[in-house]
Design a protein around this motif. Structure first.
Motif, mmCIF file in Angstrom:
data_model
loop_
_atom_site.group_PDB
_atom_site.id
_atom_site.type_symbol
_atom_site.label_atom_id
_atom_site.label_comp_id
_atom_site.label_asym_id
_atom_site.label_seq_id
_atom_site.Cartn_x
_atom_site.Cartn_y
_atom_site.Cartn_z
ATOM 1 N N SER A 71 -94.604 110.340 18.140
ATOM 2 C CA SER A 71 -94.826 109.808 16.791
ATOM 3 C C SER A 71 -95.294 110.880 15.808
ATOM 4 O O SER A 71 -94.867 110.890 14.652
ATOM 5 C CB SER A 71 -95.821 108.650 16.838
ATOM 6 O OG SER A 71 -97.010 109.054 17.477
ATOM 7 N N LEU A 72 -96.145 111.791 16.247
ATOM 8 C CA LEU A 72 -96.589 112.866 15.349
ATOM 9 C C LEU A 72 -95.447 113.848 15.095
ATOM 10 O O LEU A 72 -95.255 114.308 13.971
ATOM 11 C CB LEU A 72 -97.803 113.598 15.920
ATOM 12 C CG LEU A 72 -98.372 114.705 15.040
ATOM 13 C CD1 LEU A 72 -98.816 114.167 13.678
ATOM 14 C CD2 LEU A 72 -99.547 115.391 15.736
ATOM 15 N N LYS A 73 -94.677 114.133 16.116
ATOM 16 C CA LYS A 73 -93.522 115.030 15.973
ATOM 17 C C LYS A 73 -92.538 114.470 14.946
ATOM 18 O O LYS A 73 -92.008 115.196 14.110
ATOM 19 C CB LYS A 73 -92.847 115.211 17.327
ATOM 20 C CG LYS A 73 -91.568 116.021 17.294
ATOM 21 C CD LYS A 73 -91.862 117.486 17.242
ATOM 22 C CE LYS A 73 -90.617 118.290 17.525
ATOM 23 N NZ LYS A 73 -90.298 119.223 16.479
ATOM 24 N N ARG A 74 -92.330 113.156 14.995
ATOM 25 C CA ARG A 74 -91.431 112.506 14.039
ATOM 26 C C ARG A 74 -91.932 112.701 12.609
ATOM 27 O O ARG A 74 -91.165 113.023 11.694
ATOM 28 C CB ARG A 74 -91.326 111.013 14.388
ATOM 29 C CG ARG A 74 -90.090 110.337 13.926
ATOM 30 C CD ARG A 74 -89.847 108.985 14.598
ATOM 31 N NE ARG A 74 -91.023 108.200 14.907
ATOM 32 C CZ ARG A 74 -91.609 107.368 14.054
ATOM 33 N NH1 ARG A 74 -91.124 107.194 12.840
ATOM 34 N NH2 ARG A 74 -92.675 106.684 14.419
ATOM 35 N N LEU A 75 -93.228 112.519 12.415
ATOM 36 C CA LEU A 75 -93.837 112.704 11.097
ATOM 37 C C LEU A 75 -93.697 114.151 10.627
ATOM 38 O O LEU A 75 -93.269 114.416 9.500
ATOM 39 C CB LEU A 75 -95.306 112.287 11.141
ATOM 40 C CG LEU A 75 -96.154 112.532 9.896
ATOM 41 C CD1 LEU A 75 -95.557 111.877 8.665
ATOM 42 C CD2 LEU A 75 -97.573 112.032 10.129
ATOM 43 N N ILE A 76 -94.015 115.097 11.498
ATOM 44 C CA ILE A 76 -93.915 116.516 11.149
ATOM 45 C C ILE A 76 -92.465 116.897 10.853
ATOM 46 O O ILE A 76 -92.197 117.660 9.918
ATOM 47 C CB ILE A 76 -94.529 117.395 12.261
ATOM 48 C CG1 ILE A 76 -96.050 117.193 12.282
ATOM 49 C CG2 ILE A 76 -94.168 118.866 12.074
ATOM 50 C CD1 ILE A 76 -96.752 117.833 13.469
ATOM 51 N N ASP A 77 -91.527 116.362 11.620
ATOM 52 C CA ASP A 77 -90.105 116.649 11.375
ATOM 53 C C ASP A 77 -89.652 116.115 10.017
ATOM 54 O O ASP A 77 -88.891 116.785 9.310
ATOM 55 C CB ASP A 77 -89.226 116.068 12.494
ATOM 56 C CG ASP A 77 -89.326 116.847 13.799
ATOM 57 O OD1 ASP A 77 -89.911 117.962 13.800
ATOM 58 O OD2 ASP A 77 -88.843 116.333 14.825
ATOM 59 N N LEU A 78 -90.115 114.922 9.636
ATOM 60 C CA LEU A 78 -89.765 114.377 8.322
ATOM 61 C C LEU A 78 -90.358 115.236 7.205
ATOM 62 O O LEU A 78 -89.732 115.420 6.156
ATOM 63 C CB LEU A 78 -90.247 112.929 8.196
ATOM 64 C CG LEU A 78 -89.472 111.891 8.999
ATOM 65 C CD1 LEU A 78 -90.161 110.533 8.961
ATOM 66 C CD2 LEU A 78 -88.040 111.776 8.479
ATOM 67 N N MET A 79 -91.531 115.773 7.442
ATOM 68 C CA MET A 79 -92.138 116.680 6.460
ATOM 69 C C MET A 79 -91.332 117.976 6.382
ATOM 70 O O MET A 79 -91.052 118.470 5.293
ATOM 71 C CB MET A 79 -93.596 116.958 6.821
ATOM 72 C CG MET A 79 -94.484 115.729 6.645
ATOM 73 S SD MET A 79 -96.135 115.945 7.327
ATOM 74 C CE MET A 79 -96.796 117.107 6.161
ATOM 75 N N GLY A 80 -90.946 118.493 7.540
ATOM 76 C CA GLY A 80 -90.162 119.731 7.577
ATOM 77 C C GLY A 80 -88.811 119.584 6.906
ATOM 78 O O GLY A 80 -88.298 120.520 6.297
ATOM 79 N N ALA A 81 -88.225 118.400 6.993
ATOM 80 C CA ALA A 81 -86.918 118.137 6.387
ATOM 81 C C ALA A 81 -87.036 117.796 4.900
ATOM 82 O O ALA A 81 -86.021 117.641 4.219
ATOM 83 C CB ALA A 81 -86.222 116.996 7.127
ATOM 84 N N GLY A 82 -88.265 117.665 4.400
ATOM 85 C CA GLY A 82 -88.466 117.357 2.988
ATOM 86 C C GLY A 82 -88.350 115.876 2.647
ATOM 87 O O GLY A 82 -88.419 115.511 1.481
ATOM 88 N N VAL A 83 -88.169 115.035 3.661
ATOM 89 C CA VAL A 83 -88.116 113.592 3.424
ATOM 90 C C VAL A 83 -89.497 113.116 2.971
ATOM 91 O O VAL A 83 -89.632 112.327 2.046
ATOM 92 C CB VAL A 83 -87.648 112.835 4.688
ATOM 93 C CG1 VAL A 83 -87.694 111.328 4.483
ATOM 94 C CG2 VAL A 83 -86.242 113.287 5.084
ATOM 95 N N ILE A 84 -90.514 113.601 3.664
ATOM 96 C CA ILE A 84 -91.901 113.405 3.245
ATOM 97 C C ILE A 84 -92.312 114.739 2.637
ATOM 98 O O ILE A 84 -92.329 115.759 3.320
ATOM 99 C CB ILE A 84 -92.805 113.027 4.431
ATOM 100 C CG1 ILE A 84 -92.371 111.685 5.019
ATOM 101 C CG2 ILE A 84 -94.268 112.978 3.995
ATOM 102 C CD1 ILE A 84 -93.125 111.267 6.265
ATOM 103 N N ARG A 85 -92.598 114.737 1.353
ATOM 104 C CA ARG A 85 -92.777 115.992 0.623
ATOM 105 C C ARG A 85 -94.212 116.501 0.638
ATOM 106 O O ARG A 85 -95.146 115.764 0.317
ATOM 107 C CB ARG A 85 -92.288 115.814 -0.804
ATOM 108 C CG ARG A 85 -90.771 115.546 -0.836
ATOM 109 C CD ARG A 85 -90.294 115.204 -2.197
ATOM 110 N NE ARG A 85 -90.762 116.145 -3.193
ATOM 111 C CZ ARG A 85 -90.023 116.691 -4.120
ATOM 112 N NH1 ARG A 85 -88.761 116.378 -4.188
ATOM 113 N NH2 ARG A 85 -90.531 117.515 -4.999
ATOM 114 N N ALA A 86 -94.332 117.780 1.016
ATOM 115 C CA ALA A 86 -95.631 118.451 0.998
ATOM 116 C C ALA A 86 -96.207 118.377 -0.411
ATOM 117 O O ALA A 86 -95.483 118.423 -1.404
ATOM 118 C CB ALA A 86 -95.461 119.905 1.427
ATOM 119 N N GLY A 87 -97.511 118.224 -0.484
ATOM 120 C CA GLY A 87 -98.176 118.151 -1.770
ATOM 121 C C GLY A 87 -98.196 116.760 -2.381
ATOM 122 O O GLY A 87 -98.855 116.533 -3.386
#
Length: 182
Positions: A71-87
């Motif tokens: 579940s954490l990997k999924r979240l981090i992957d979505l952040m890495g792909a820009g789906v969930i945007r840093a900042g």
């Protein structure tokens, strides 16, 4: 006016039998408390409601939550792909041990990756909002102590479980316990 961050929850528990307990509810209550406490900085996510990133049966000690399919990997992957945007987001956890029970250096590395990647981590207990500057500031002492404690507690639980299994096998004589003795 500063834009509020989208508060995304992360939670987990290590074993399927814990589903019968209050772990999920307790972590949801912690998420709600954090969102209320920091309502001037974040707002509950509408896209990723509580439980969207919740690991059932995902060990924090063995990093199953951060491995393939975790579940954490999924979240981090979505952040890495820009789906969930840093900042634009922050991650809310009940306590440090929900994020990780790995070896302390690995746990701090994971926390650092998230925070320096633009995702503050917000902990309900103890009450901490962690930004990049906190990784080298006075909060870091508390962070280091908490990840060490989480790891040590996991090692103790693991050792106790092994001892209980061994005692149950010895008592039962069959070499296998029917269920964990706790």
């Amino acid at each position: 006016m500063t834009r509020l961050l989208e508060a995304i929850s992360f939670g987990r528990f290590s074993s399927k039998p814990q589903e019968r307990g209050d772990s999920y509810k307790r972590q949801q209550e912690a998420y709600n408390r954090v969102c209320l406490r920091y309502s001037h900085r974040c707002t509950p996510s509408e896209r990723y409601v509580f439980g969207s990133f919740f690991g059932v049966g995902e060990s924090g000690l063995h990093a199953r939550h951060n491995g393939k399919g975790g579940s954490l990997k999924r979240l981090i992957d979505l952040m890495g792909a820009g789906v969930i945007r840093a900042g634009e987001v922050c991650m809310v956890v009940e306590a440090f041990d929900r994020l990780s029970r790995m070896q302390p250096d690995l746990a701090v590395g994971l926390l650092s990756e998230l925070v320096r990647g633009g995702c503050p981590v917000v902990v309900d207990s103890p009450d901490l909002w962690i930004d990049p500057e906190d990784l080298g500031g006075h909060k870091f002492i508390l962070i280091a102590a908490m990840v060490q404690l989480a790891h040590s507690e996991s090692l103790q639980k693991s050792a106790r479980a092994r001892e209980q299994w061994a005692a149950a096998r010895k008592k039962g004589g069959s070499g296998a316990a029917r269920k964990l003795p706790y």
